[in-house]
Design an enzyme around this catalytic site. Sequence first.
Site, PDB file in Angstrom:
ATOM      1  N   CYS A  46       0.848  -1.182   0.000  1.00 53.69           N
ATOM      2  CA  CYS A  46       0.000   0.000   0.000  1.00 53.69           C
ATOM      3  C   CYS A  46       0.889   1.240   0.000  1.00 53.69           C
ATOM      4  CB  CYS A  46      -0.914   0.009   1.219  1.00 53.69           C
ATOM      5  SG  CYS A  46      -1.905  -1.494   1.419  1.00 53.69           S
ATOM      6  N   TRP A  84      -3.885  -1.848  -1.222  1.00 56.17           N
ATOM      7  CA  TRP A  84      -3.948  -3.174  -1.826  1.00 56.17           C
ATOM      8  C   TRP A  84      -4.517  -4.089  -0.756  1.00 56.17           C
ATOM      9  CZ3 TRP A  84      -1.739  -8.015  -0.904  1.00 56.17           C
ATOM     10  CH2 TRP A  84      -1.859  -8.951  -1.946  1.00 56.17           C
ATOM     11  N   ASN A 116       0.376   0.537   6.457  1.00 54.42           N
ATOM     12  CA  ASN A 116       0.892  -0.493   5.553  1.00 54.42           C
ATOM     13  C   ASN A 116       1.381  -1.660   6.400  1.00 54.42           C
ATOM     14  OD1 ASN A 116       0.499   1.305   3.478  1.00 54.42           O
ATOM     15  ND2 ASN A 116       2.670   1.672   3.077  1.00 54.42           N
ATOM     16  N   GLY A 117       1.202  -2.884   5.903  1.00 57.94           N
ATOM     17  CA  GLY A 117       1.687  -4.045   6.628  1.00 57.94           C
ATOM     18  C   GLY A 117       0.552  -4.920   7.111  1.00 57.94           C
ATOM     19  N   GLU A 151      10.546 -16.405 -16.728  1.00 51.16           N
ATOM     20  CA  GLU A 151      10.261 -14.975 -16.647  1.00 51.16           C
ATOM     21  C   GLU A 151       9.308 -14.535 -17.758  1.00 51.16           C
ATOM     22  OE1 GLU A 151      10.404 -10.911 -15.533  1.00 51.16           O
ATOM     23  OE2 GLU A 151      10.598 -12.824 -14.483  1.00 51.16           O
ATOM     24  N   LYS A 209       5.630 -12.804 -17.075  1.00 52.70           N
ATOM     25  CA  LYS A 209       5.242 -11.504 -17.626  1.00 52.70           C
ATOM     26  C   LYS A 209       3.926 -11.610 -18.379  1.00 52.70           C
ATOM     27  CE  LYS A 209       8.232  -8.874 -16.028  1.00 52.70           C
ATOM     28  NZ  LYS A 209       8.098  -9.712 -14.825  1.00 52.70           N
ATOM     29  N   GLU A 251       0.886 -12.191 -15.892  1.00 55.79           N
ATOM     30  CA  GLU A 251       0.539 -11.157 -14.919  1.00 55.79           C
ATOM     31  C   GLU A 251      -0.056  -9.912 -15.553  1.00 55.79           C
ATOM     32  OE1 GLU A 251       3.792  -9.763 -12.501  1.00 55.79           O
ATOM     33  OE2 GLU A 251       5.199  -9.782 -14.163  1.00 55.79           O
ATOM     34  N   HIS A 267       7.728 -35.596 -20.565  1.00 59.63           N
ATOM     35  CA  HIS A 267       7.386 -36.171 -19.262  1.00 59.63           C
ATOM     36  C   HIS A 267       6.091 -35.568 -18.698  1.00 59.63           C
ATOM     37  CE1 HIS A 267      11.105 -38.384 -19.120  1.00 59.63           C
ATOM     38  NE2 HIS A 267      11.792 -37.284 -19.350  1.00 59.63           N
TER      39      HIS A 267
END
Length: 607
Positions: free
Chosen positions: A2, A73, A97-98, A480, A484, A487, A503
Amino acid sequence: MCGIVAAIASRNIVPLLLEGLKKLEYRGYDSAGLAFLDEDIFCLRSVGRVASLEQLVYENDAKGRAGIAHTRWATHGAPTERNAHPHMSGPIAVVHNGIIENHDSLREKLVSLGYCFESDTDTEVIAHLIHHFFKQTNDFLIAVRLSCKDLKGAYAIAVLNARDPNRIIGARKGSPLLVGLGEDEYLLASGVSALLPITRKMIDLAEGDIVEVRRDSIRIENGDLEVIRPVWLSNERAEMAELGSWRHFMQKEIHEQPQAISDTIEFISHLSSVTPEILGEGAPDILRKIKSVRVVACGTSYHAACIARYWLESIAGIRSTAEIASEYRYRDSVADPEGLVIAISQSGETADTLAALDFAKHQGEILSLAVCNVAESALVRESRLRFMTHAGPEIGVASTKAFTTQLVVLFLLAMMIAKVRGRLTETKEVEYLEALRHLPGQIHEVLAIEPDIVEMASRLTRRQHALFLGRGVHYPVAMEGALKLKEISYIHAEAYPAGELKHGPLALIDAEMPVIAIAPNDALIDKLKSNLQEVRARGGELTVFTDLDSHRQMSSGLNLIRLPLSCGILSPILYTVPLQLLAYHTAVIRGTDVDKPRNLAKSVTVE
């Protein structure tokens, strides 16, 4: 996750709070709110982006000379107006925040004292707790001090009190909080970018600090004792966090990579030899004596750790492991007291990475090195050695330039370890340094194939799934690329080592499953060709990123994208760039919110 901004001044600070929230919105954008003092205390909150809050401010003609603000958030409680910050208790308003880990027991205690809760958040207990102690002591500072002693978990808070309008009180434990020093005004913020429009003079609050901010002074205490923290001058400029003519911050930051890498390797620009003294006092002796390396990180930084493991073992010849920080700290691991722990974090405030570093120390692994983009961060302070990236502010939630600059310093670190251990010849050292110096120009060349990437993205945008393949050091590059894509475009994407295709994942291959392969012309190319034939034989749509000197040709079901150069040992960095562009343009075509993808935020400061 946040964003906090607070200010006290002799002028109207509401526009300043709004501007600060806009700069911090990448840290959370489920809801936003502010509380301000104008004879009495007023609170405005809204769901969604800061723009909605700005409209409320305009409609209410909000003005005040002291205030606190927050962009959220969601952790505890859905993203609704009643869960938005600030939270109120009588004359007290709090932004936070937290995560407060003992909020359930505190809530029970406060309910027994007659407090009614209006939200589902852990933050509301802080407001009621401070109010409770303020009623008992009639002293704002003591009330905050006593409350902090009761809180367990991580927090950065800013507190406003209508009965004590001449100061704002802030506190931090486990979450970042800065003081900004303006002209006859002082500010608090959880990130540098919120302060830059006003001042470059800043103070980092240390773990356990409580700060009183007035119009003309500040006072910091820790453990009930007054302390002095150093003032530092930010090298960042406000315009560095501006979008300018770019469509999105992610696009801007992809194209800033040549400059970010140039800034990161500037110290080697005229060197024919690299020495580890830049890492901190005693670095040569530490690197010479270590017997192993453990790299801990989260998300994109974990992929950098995986690539670093290949370089550390192949160049430096040292046993290395890459660990997901949130997993490592909760398992029984075999510690190596003679090992080096490398912790990677763009912000230096990533909660799981900090906790993993602390866990390693308690296990007896006391030699540590931070790879970080923020010099004044907790990770840098907690590490014995440090290697700074110079990516500048990264606003887009999906990391781009922070990742490639991490890879650059990790490659240099592998060189340093190899050198002090006698494994790096003078010829190889010169060759590697020359390759690094050419890297920014090579990335410019890779960026030039963007039109080819746009065409590929237009085909990919109709799909719901994608499979990324790579071998060796390029498997983490595939990881990666998949991250990307998922998300920011919301296309489900997974990465596999190409040798593992038969496999299990081969069962997914059909004409509707696009397969994207990283195929440089290296020692594993023949093995990879066989894996790709397995895809072709089953009707899969295959796109291959390859070198300029590859002899493969386009054919039905096979799309080739050639990088305009032969990449060599730094190929993981160069192959990352087109995958970033692919994710970006796919997301743009699909119409998603590129810089602020749903359910995600920058700087993950909670577990």
